[in-house]
Write a protein that holds these residues in place. Structure first.
Motif, PDB file in Angstrom:
ATOM      1  N   GLY A 178       1.963 -13.826   7.032  1.00 14.66           N
ATOM      2  CA  GLY A 178       0.967 -12.925   6.431  1.00 14.66           C
ATOM      3  C   GLY A 178       0.638 -13.263   4.984  1.00 14.66           C
ATOM      4  N   LYS A 179       1.665 -13.501   4.192  1.00 13.22           N
ATOM      5  CA  LYS A 179       1.397 -13.709   2.756  1.00 13.22           C
ATOM      6  C   LYS A 179       0.649 -15.021   2.502  1.00 13.22           C
ATOM      7  CE  LYS A 179       5.977 -15.449   1.369  1.00 13.22           C
ATOM      8  NZ  LYS A 179       6.924 -15.089   2.421  1.00 13.22           N
ATOM      9  N   PHE A 180       0.844 -16.025   3.385  1.00 16.52           N
ATOM     10  CA  PHE A 180       0.128 -17.299   3.197  1.00 16.52           C
ATOM     11  C   PHE A 180      -1.350 -17.134   3.553  1.00 16.52           C
ATOM     12  CE2 PHE A 180       4.534 -18.543   4.483  1.00 16.52           C
ATOM     13  CZ  PHE A 180       4.958 -18.871   3.205  1.00 16.52           C
ATOM     14  N   VAL A 181      -1.606 -16.403   4.654  1.00 17.50           N
ATOM     15  CA  VAL A 181      -3.006 -16.151   5.047  1.00 17.50           C
ATOM     16  C   VAL A 181      -3.687 -15.365   3.918  1.00 17.50           C
ATOM     17  CG1 VAL A 181      -4.515 -15.014   6.729  1.00 17.50           C
ATOM     18  CG2 VAL A 181      -2.437 -16.163   7.509  1.00 17.50           C
ATOM     19  N   ASP A 182      -2.978 -14.378   3.392  1.00 17.65           N
ATOM     20  CA  ASP A 182      -3.489 -13.560   2.290  1.00 17.65           C
ATOM     21  C   ASP A 182      -3.840 -14.449   1.087  1.00 17.65           C
ATOM     22  OD1 ASP A 182      -3.899 -11.673   0.307  1.00 17.65           O
ATOM     23  OD2 ASP A 182      -1.854 -10.904   0.276  1.00 17.65           O
ATOM     24  N   MET A 183      -2.906 -15.297   0.684  1.00 16.66           N
ATOM     25  CA  MET A 183      -3.098 -16.169  -0.491  1.00 16.66           C
ATOM     26  C   MET A 183      -4.300 -17.086  -0.320  1.00 16.66           C
ATOM     27  SD  MET A 183       0.626 -17.465  -1.652  1.00 16.66           S
ATOM     28  CE  MET A 183       0.356 -19.116  -1.041  1.00 16.66           C
ATOM     29  N   LEU A 184      -4.371 -17.711   0.880  1.00 19.11           N
ATOM     30  CA  LEU A 184      -5.455 -18.689   1.120  1.00 19.11           C
ATOM     31  C   LEU A 184      -6.818 -18.015   1.230  1.00 19.11           C
ATOM     32  CD1 LEU A 184      -3.603 -21.018   3.631  1.00 19.11           C
ATOM     33  CD2 LEU A 184      -4.382 -21.650   1.353  1.00 19.11           C
ATOM     34  N   ARG A 261     -10.446   5.370   7.346  1.00 18.14           N
ATOM     35  CA  ARG A 261     -11.609   6.187   6.953  1.00 18.14           C
ATOM     36  C   ARG A 261     -11.834   7.300   7.989  1.00 18.14           C
ATOM     37  NH1 ARG A 261     -16.856   6.784   7.648  1.00 18.14           N
ATOM     38  NH2 ARG A 261     -16.944   5.286   9.339  1.00 18.14           N
ATOM     39  N   ARG A 262     -11.738   6.938   9.269  1.00 19.07           N
ATOM     40  CA  ARG A 262     -11.942   7.941  10.326  1.00 19.07           C
ATOM     41  C   ARG A 262     -10.822   8.993  10.307  1.00 19.07           C
ATOM     42  NH1 ARG A 262     -13.934   4.112  15.387  1.00 19.07           N
ATOM     43  NH2 ARG A 262     -15.508   2.983  14.180  1.00 19.07           N
ATOM     44  N   ALA A 263      -9.601   8.534   9.988  1.00 16.86           N
ATOM     45  CA  ALA A 263      -8.479   9.490   9.917  1.00 16.86           C
ATOM     46  C   ALA A 263      -8.724  10.503   8.792  1.00 16.86           C
ATOM     47  CB  ALA A 263      -7.170   8.747   9.678  1.00 16.86           C
ATOM     48  N   ILE A 264      -9.273  10.041   7.675  1.00 15.72           N
ATOM     49  CA  ILE A 264      -9.567  10.964   6.561  1.00 15.72           C
ATOM     50  C   ILE A 264     -10.605  11.983   7.023  1.00 15.72           C
ATOM     51  CG2 ILE A 264     -10.523  11.142   4.218  1.00 15.72           C
ATOM     52  CD1 ILE A 264      -9.600   8.230   3.738  1.00 15.72           C
ATOM     53  N   LYS A 265     -11.654  11.479   7.722  1.00 11.71           N
ATOM     54  CA  LYS A 265     -12.729  12.383   8.156  1.00 11.71           C
ATOM     55  C   LYS A 265     -12.222  13.441   9.131  1.00 11.71           C
ATOM     56  CE  LYS A 265     -17.011  10.825   7.269  1.00 11.71           C
ATOM     57  NZ  LYS A 265     -18.351  10.475   7.666  1.00 11.71           N
ATOM     58  N   LYS A 266     -11.231  13.058   9.946  1.00 11.49           N
ATOM     59  CA  LYS A 266     -10.698  14.012  10.930  1.00 11.49           C
ATOM     60  C   LYS A 266      -9.685  14.968  10.300  1.00 11.49           C
ATOM     61  CE  LYS A 266     -11.096  10.969  14.958  1.00 11.49           C
ATOM     62  NZ  LYS A 266     -11.126  11.314  16.358  1.00 11.49           N
ATOM     63  N   ASN A 267      -9.238  14.669   9.085  1.00 14.02           N
ATOM     64  CA  ASN A 267      -8.216  15.504   8.423  1.00 14.02           C
ATOM     65  C   ASN A 267      -8.695  15.852   7.020  1.00 14.02           C
ATOM     66  OD1 ASN A 267      -5.440  15.375  10.108  1.00 14.02           O
ATOM     67  ND2 ASN A 267      -6.590  13.478  10.364  1.00 14.02           N
ATOM     68  N   GLN A 268      -9.678  16.740   6.973  1.00 15.35           N
ATOM     69  CA  GLN A 268     -10.380  16.970   5.704  1.00 15.35           C
ATOM     70  C   GLN A 268      -9.529  17.664   4.642  1.00 15.35           C
ATOM     71  OE1 GLN A 268     -14.350  17.403   5.535  1.00 15.35           O
ATOM     72  NE2 GLN A 268     -14.651  15.964   7.215  1.00 15.35           N
ATOM     73  N   ASP A 269      -8.377  18.243   5.065  1.00 12.33           N
ATOM     74  CA  ASP A 269      -7.540  18.947   4.085  1.00 12.33           C
ATOM     75  C   ASP A 269      -6.528  18.033   3.392  1.00 12.33           C
ATOM     76  OD1 ASP A 269      -6.178  18.495   6.477  1.00 12.33           O
ATOM     77  OD2 ASP A 269      -4.826  20.194   6.163  1.00 12.33           O
ATOM     78  N   ILE A 270      -6.522  16.737   3.737  1.00 10.67           N
ATOM     79  CA  ILE A 270      -5.461  15.891   3.163  1.00 10.67           C
ATOM     80  C   ILE A 270      -5.706  15.639   1.671  1.00 10.67           C
ATOM     81  CG2 ILE A 270      -4.688  14.738   5.271  1.00 10.67           C
ATOM     82  CD1 ILE A 270      -6.554  12.437   3.638  1.00 10.67           C
ATOM     83  N   LYS A 271      -4.597  15.335   0.981  1.00 12.75           N
ATOM     84  CA  LYS A 271      -4.669  15.205  -0.482  1.00 12.75           C
ATOM     85  C   LYS A 271      -4.438  13.780  -0.964  1.00 12.75           C
ATOM     86  CE  LYS A 271      -3.645  19.976  -1.494  1.00 12.75           C
ATOM     87  NZ  LYS A 271      -3.235  20.500  -0.183  1.00 12.75           N
ATOM     88  N   GLY A 272      -4.312  12.839  -0.037  1.00 13.03           N
ATOM     89  CA  GLY A 272      -4.123  11.458  -0.468  1.00 13.03           C
ATOM     90  C   GLY A 272      -3.846  10.532   0.706  1.00 13.03           C
ATOM     91  N   ILE A 273      -3.756   9.235   0.394  1.00 15.79           N
ATOM     92  CA  ILE A 273      -3.448   8.209   1.398  1.00 15.79           C
ATOM     93  C   ILE A 273      -2.218   7.457   0.894  1.00 15.79           C
ATOM     94  CG2 ILE A 273      -4.357   6.188   2.658  1.00 15.79           C
ATOM     95  CD1 ILE A 273      -6.181   8.555   2.871  1.00 15.79           C
ATOM     96  N   VAL A 274      -1.263   7.259   1.776  1.00 12.29           N
ATOM     97  CA  VAL A 274      -0.058   6.514   1.405  1.00 12.29           C
ATOM     98  C   VAL A 274       0.085   5.343   2.367  1.00 12.29           C
ATOM     99  CG1 VAL A 274       2.442   6.649   1.216  1.00 12.29           C
ATOM    100  CG2 VAL A 274       1.047   8.562   0.426  1.00 12.29           C
ATOM    101  N   VAL A 275       0.197   4.153   1.809  1.00 12.54           N
ATOM    102  CA  VAL A 275       0.214   2.931   2.626  1.00 12.54           C
ATOM    103  C   VAL A 275       1.609   2.318   2.543  1.00 12.54           C
ATOM    104  CG1 VAL A 275      -1.080   0.828   3.123  1.00 12.54           C
ATOM    105  CG2 VAL A 275      -2.135   2.651   1.808  1.00 12.54           C
ATOM    106  N   ALA A 276       2.045   1.656   3.613  1.00 13.07           N
ATOM    107  CA  ALA A 276       3.406   1.108   3.606  1.00 13.07           C
ATOM    108  C   ALA A 276       3.546  -0.009   4.632  1.00 13.07           C
ATOM    109  CB  ALA A 276       4.393   2.225   3.915  1.00 13.07           C
ATOM    110  N   GLY A 277       4.700  -0.688   4.599  1.00 14.47           N
ATOM    111  CA  GLY A 277       4.989  -1.771   5.540  1.00 14.47           C
ATOM    112  C   GLY A 277       4.614  -3.119   4.938  1.00 14.47           C
ATOM    113  N   GLY A 278       5.150  -4.177   5.529  1.00 13.01           N
ATOM    114  CA  GLY A 278       4.944  -5.525   4.992  1.00 13.01           C
ATOM    115  C   GLY A 278       3.493  -5.867   4.712  1.00 13.01           C
ATOM    116  N   VAL A 279       2.585  -5.494   5.625  1.00  8.01           N
ATOM    117  CA  VAL A 279       1.171  -5.860   5.459  1.00  8.01           C
ATOM    118  C   VAL A 279       0.514  -5.081   4.307  1.00  8.01           C
ATOM    119  CG1 VAL A 279      -1.051  -6.078   6.686  1.00  8.01           C
ATOM    120  CG2 VAL A 279       1.071  -6.483   7.914  1.00  8.01           C
TER     121      VAL A 279
END
Ligand code: KG4
Ligand code: ZN
Length: 353
Positions: A178-184, A261-279
């Motif tokens: 993943g990180k090599f594809v990302d870099m290139l 984006r679709r998850a945000i639209k379906k959950n209009q009361d959320i207060k943020g996005i948290v991302v995680a995992g190697g990717v």
């Protein structure tokens, strides 16, 4: 509360000490070199390596932190999903410690822990959308509290990281690719067309196997003397390689961002996005998600790149927050391999500091 976190679900042996949600120290041993010649993780070798290293790493961690083992308040280990033999090493080591020291034990959901590591650097904005993208999982959660993760989208076949790794292998890159594809891919405009898979539906699930096949077919068709299945004989120039990597990177990232984006639209009361995992270490994904956050006026939290991949800190953080919610496990807790449903078997704690 001083928590020890132990991660052995795949090919990293990670241990960490967290005190009241702040990191004291961590140690990590990666098995990437060991598995490299096989082109992927060999489960039997992985468990043996965890077994060989876990005690040594605990000693190192305690010495580095100047902490006596009897000062530990809570022992946590990843209980799944992951490779069963590897999980058993960490969980049984943790159970032994808990029993020997007379301290509570918690088995931690590895996927939830990836998300919870964000609490080390940010105050988590409950309820939020959690996007977890790793080598084995692509998942969307609605997270209401540290112990309430509602699964709203999952991967039906290959995870996003797996596509990076498998296609990268065909391009002759080392695992994990993943990180090599990302870099290139950085600053490269590509005119290669690859599909944005599984978007023509109304659900929040992912399916990346069609993209993997399309990418392999592109390699076979355009680079006729390559055998993309086993990854030999690809004679691409540097410019073509970068263009192909950028096309693959964009296809994966745009699909992840669109479903978020679709998850945000379906959950209009959320207060943020948290991302995680190697990717989540992916440069383009981080940039595009920040833009998405601006569009919806929501904060986006991505851990520092070194905290995205597997480590003991995430397990200690996950455990700390569960213990704060008053939860604990019995010593007969099962480990859960990938593919089996995680049971809801957390019990009220008798833990007192
Ligand atoms: O979370 P993780 O360490 O292990 C699992 O639980 O699977 O994730 C490893 C995955 C691998 O597929 C690796 O290729 C991918 O994360 N990865 C990346 C990047 N860094 C690691 N993928 C894309 N871009 C990156 N910068
Ligand atoms: Zn992981």
């Amino acid at each position: 509360m001083l928590c020890l976190g132990i991660e052995t679900s795949c090919d990293e042996t990670g241990l960490a000490l967290v005190s009241d949600g702040s990191l004291i120290h961590s140690v990590l041993s990666s098995q990437v070199e060991l598995h490299d010649i096989f082109g992927g993780v060999v489960p039997e070798l992985a468990s043996r390596e965890h077994y060989r290293l876990i005690g040594v790493l605990l000693d190192q961690l305690l010495n580095k932190s100047h902490i006596d083992i009897h000062d530990l308040d809570l022992i946590c280990a990843a209980r799944g999903p992951g490779l069963l033999g590897s999980l058993l090493v960490g969980v049984n080591f943790a159970k032994g410690l808990a029993l020997g020291l007379g301290r509570p034990f918690l088995g931690i959901n590895h996927l939830h822990a990836h998300i919870m590591i964000n609490a080390l650097e940010n105050v988590l904005p409950f309820p939020f959308i959690g996007l977890l993208v790793s080598g084995g999982h692509t998942v969307l959660y609605r997270v209401e509290s540290p112990d309430r993760f509602i699964l709203i989208g999952k991967c039906l076949d290959d995870a996003a990281g797996e596509v990076f790794d498998k296609i990268g292998k065909c391009l002759g890159m080392k695992y994990p690719a993943g990180k090599f594809v990302d870099m290139l891919s950085q600053n490269v405009e590509s005119n290669i067309k690859l599909p944005r898979p599984f978007l023509s539906n109304d659900n929040l699930n992912f399916s990346f196997s069609g993209l993997k096949t399309a990418a392999l077919n592109h390699l076979k068709n355009v680079w006729q003397n390559c055998n993309a299945e086993i990854g030999v004989n690809i004679r691409m120039g540097q410019r073509d390689l970068k263009s192909f990597c950028a096309a693959l990177n964009n296809a994966i990232v745009e699909t992840l961002v669109e479903k978020t984006r679709r998850a945000i639209k379906k959950n209009q009361d959320i207060k943020g996005i948290v991302v995680a995992g190697g990717v989540a270490a992916n440069t383009t994904l981080r940039k595009r998600l920040r833009k998405l956050g601006e569009q919806f006026d929501l904060p986006i939290h991505c851990p520092s790149p070194e905290l995205c991949t597997d480590n003991g800190i995430m397990i200690a953080m996950g455990g700390y927050f569960l213990a704060c919610s008053g939860e604990v496990h019995n010593l007969d807790l099962e480990t859960i391999p990938k593919g089996r449903k995680m049971p809801e078997d957390i019990y009220p704690s008798t833990f007192t500091e």
